[in-house]
Design a protein around this motif. Structure first.
Motif, PDB file in Angstrom:
ATOM      1  N   ALA A 133       0.761  -1.251  -0.148  1.00 23.24           N
ATOM      2  CA  ALA A 133       0.047  -0.083  -0.175  1.00 23.24           C
ATOM      3  C   ALA A 133       0.864   1.406   0.173  1.00 23.24           C
ATOM      4  N   ASP A 134       2.036   1.012   0.494  1.00 23.79           N
ATOM      5  CA  ASP A 134       2.801   2.506   0.598  1.00 23.79           C
ATOM      6  C   ASP A 134       3.782   2.528  -0.528  1.00 23.79           C
ATOM      7  N   GLY A 135       3.924   1.589  -1.286  1.00 24.67           N
ATOM      8  CA  GLY A 135       4.618   1.460  -2.554  1.00 24.67           C
ATOM      9  C   GLY A 135       6.082   1.331  -2.358  1.00 24.67           C
ATOM     10  N   ILE A 136       6.386   0.457  -1.230  1.00 19.55           N
ATOM     11  CA  ILE A 136       7.692  -0.049  -0.836  1.00 19.55           C
ATOM     12  C   ILE A 136       8.098  -1.603  -1.512  1.00 19.55           C
ATOM     13  N   LEU A 137       9.233  -1.581  -2.155  1.00 15.95           N
ATOM     14  CA  LEU A 137       9.458  -2.752  -2.922  1.00 15.95           C
ATOM     15  C   LEU A 137      10.517  -3.292  -2.213  1.00 15.95           C
ATOM     16  N   LEU A 138      10.445  -4.659  -1.694  1.00 19.52           N
ATOM     17  CA  LEU A 138      11.428  -5.357  -0.997  1.00 19.52           C
ATOM     18  C   LEU A 138      12.449  -5.924  -1.941  1.00 19.52           C
ATOM     19  N   PRO A 139      13.867  -6.366  -1.264  1.00 17.70           N
ATOM     20  CA  PRO A 139      14.430  -6.950  -2.291  1.00 17.70           C
ATOM     21  C   PRO A 139      14.289  -8.256  -2.523  1.00 17.70           C
ATOM     22  N   PHE A 140      14.833  -9.001  -3.626  1.00 16.41           N
ATOM     23  CA  PHE A 140      14.346 -10.188  -4.119  1.00 16.41           C
ATOM     24  C   PHE A 140      14.807 -11.112  -3.047  1.00 16.41           C
ATOM     25  N   ALA A 141      16.048 -11.041  -2.762  1.00 17.85           N
ATOM     26  CA  ALA A 141      16.535 -12.043  -1.680  1.00 17.85           C
ATOM     27  C   ALA A 141      15.862 -12.058  -0.464  1.00 17.85           C
ATOM     28  N   THR A 142      15.065 -11.230  -0.071  1.00 22.93           N
ATOM     29  CA  THR A 142      13.994 -11.151   1.163  1.00 22.93           C
ATOM     30  C   THR A 142      13.057 -12.161   0.591  1.00 22.93           C
ATOM     31  N   VAL A 143      12.591 -12.065  -0.394  1.00 22.46           N
ATOM     32  CA  VAL A 143      11.251 -13.044  -0.872  1.00 22.46           C
ATOM     33  C   VAL A 143      11.769 -14.342  -0.653  1.00 22.46           C
ATOM     34  N   ARG A 144      13.083 -14.726  -1.337  1.00 18.30           N
ATOM     35  CA  ARG A 144      13.491 -16.059  -1.327  1.00 18.30           C
ATOM     36  C   ARG A 144      13.711 -16.608  -0.092  1.00 18.30           C
TER      37      ARG A 144
END
Length: 330
Positions: free
Chosen positions: A109-120
C-alpha cells in the motif's frame, strides 16, 4: 603540550557507545520499565541502527514489539525497505504467517518494494516452519512485493518453493508446480531436480522418481553422477536391484563414474537378491571408482554439485599455479 593531546585522545576513546546486542538483551522481555528507560534515553533512530537491533533480538515477538514501537517515536523515523525486509524475514522464520502478510500488505500500500533476496528467504524460512500454503502465496505475489523479476531469479524462487514443499511433504504440489514452470519456459537446473528426486526416493515414491527423470530428459539435461546415485539408491532401497543395475549401465555408458558408496550399495543389493554374477561384473568394472570431489555437497543437495565445487577448485588452483609461475620467473 604532548600530555594535553594524550589526555584528549584518552577522553575520546572512553566516550560511551551503544552496543545493539546488549540493548536487545536488556529489552528481551519488553518490560514496561525498560521501555520507559529507552524512551527517556532520547536515542536518534536510524534504519541502520534499527536493523542491527532487530537482528540482535532472540525472540521474534520482541522484535515485532520494538518494530511497532520505534515507528511511533517522535522525530520523524519511518521504516524503509531494509528495516521491513529484516522484520519480514524474522517473522517468517518464526512462522508468523499472519504478521508477515499484514506487513507485506502495508508495504504494498505504501509502494515499498522489498529486495528479491528477502522474498526468497521468506519462502525458505516457511519450509522450516512447514507453511507451504503461505510460501505459495508469496511466490504467486512476488512481483507485487519486489517488482518485476528476471527469468533466472524466477527459477531460483521456484527452486526455493520446491524445496519448501518437499520439507512440508507436499510432493504432488511440487510436481504440479514444476510442470507449470516448465510450461512457462522456466527450466529448473539439475540440482533442483536432484533435490526433489532425492526427496521422492527417500519417501519410496518410485513413480514420482520415474516422472522426474522423464522431465529431466524433456529438458534435455544430462544426469550427473549425483542424480544417477540417487536413482541407484532409490531402486536398491525398494529391492529393485535389476533396475538399479540398468541405471548403473546407463551411467557408465554416459561416461560418468560411480562413487564408492553407490557401487558398494549396488553390489550388496545384487548379492542379497541372488544376482551373484551381476555383482561380480559390477565389481570388475568399477576398479576405478571416483575418489575425487563429491557429486553433491552434504546438506546442500539442492544448491551445490560437483561441477560447482570443481569451478571453485579450478579458480584457486589456477591462482596457485600462476603464483608459482611468477615466483619461478622472478
Amino acid at each position: 603540550m604532548v600530555e594535553e593531546i594524550e589526555r584528549k585522545i584518552l577522553m575520546l576513546s572512553l566516550k560511551p557507545w551503544l552496543d545493539p546486542r546488549e540493548l536487545a538483551r536488556a529489552l528481551d522481555g519488553w518490560d514496561p520499565r525498560e521501555v520507559a528507560d529507552l524512551e527517556a534515553a532520547g536515542l536518534v533512530w536510524t534504519p541502520r541502527l534499527v536493523c542491527k537491533l532487530l537482528r540482535a533480538f532472540k525472540k521474534a515477538e520482541t522484535a515485532w514489539e520494538f518494530f511497532c514501537w520505534v515507528a511511533c517515536r517522535p522525530g520523524g523515523f519511518a521504516h524503509d525497505r531494509h528495516t521491513v525486509a529484516r522484520m519480514v524475514a524474522i517473522l517468517a522464520r518464526a512462522g508468523h504467517v499472519e504478521l508477515v502478510e499484514r506487513l507485506l500488505a502495508k508495504v504494498r500500500a505504501d509502494g515499498i518494494l522489498l529486495p528479491f533476496a528477502t522474498v526468497r528467504l521468506v519462502i525458505d524460512f516457511y519450509g522450516l516452519s512447514k507453511k507451504a500454503d503461505a510460501a505459495t502465496r508469496v511466490f504467486r505475489e512476488v512481483e507485487s512485493i519486489c517488482g518485476p523479476i528476471s527469468r533466472p531469479n524466477l527459477a531460483l524462487l521456484c527452486s526455493s518453493l520446491l524445496r519448501t514443499m518437499a520439507k512440508c511433504r507436499r510432493a504432488l504440489d511440487a510436481m504440479d508446480l514444476l510442470e507449470e514452470m516448465m510450461a512457462r519456459g522456466v527450466l529448473p537446473d539439475l540440482q533442483t531436480f536432484s533435490g526433489l528426486m532425492e526427496h521422492l526416493a527417500g519417501a519410496g515414491d518410485l513413480k514420482g522418481v520415474h516422472r522426474l527423470l522423464g522431465l529431466v530428459r524433456q529438458c534435455e539435461l544430462q544426469p550427473d553422477g549425483y542424480m544417477y546415485s540417487v536413482l541407484v539408491r532409490a531402486y536398491c532401497k525398494r529391492e529393485r536391484a535389476a533396475l538399479a543395475l540398468r541405471v548403473f549401465d546407463e551411467m557408465r555408458a554416459a561416461g560418468v563414474a560411480p562413487d564408492a558408496p553407490t557401487k558398494a550399495l549396488l553390489v550388496k543389493s545384487l548379492w542379497r537378491e541372488g544376482k551373484l554374477r551381476e555383482a561380480a561384473l559390477v565389481e570388475e568394472r568399477c576398479e576405478d571408482v571416483a575418489s575425487g570431489l563429491p557429486e553433491a555437497s552434504p546438506g546442500h543437495v539442492w544448491t551445490a554439485s560437483a561441477a560447482d565445487l570443481k569451478k571453485v577448485l579450478d579458480i584457486y588452483s589456477g591462482c596457485f599455479a600462476q603464483l608459482a609461475a611468477q615466483a619461478g620467473t622472478g
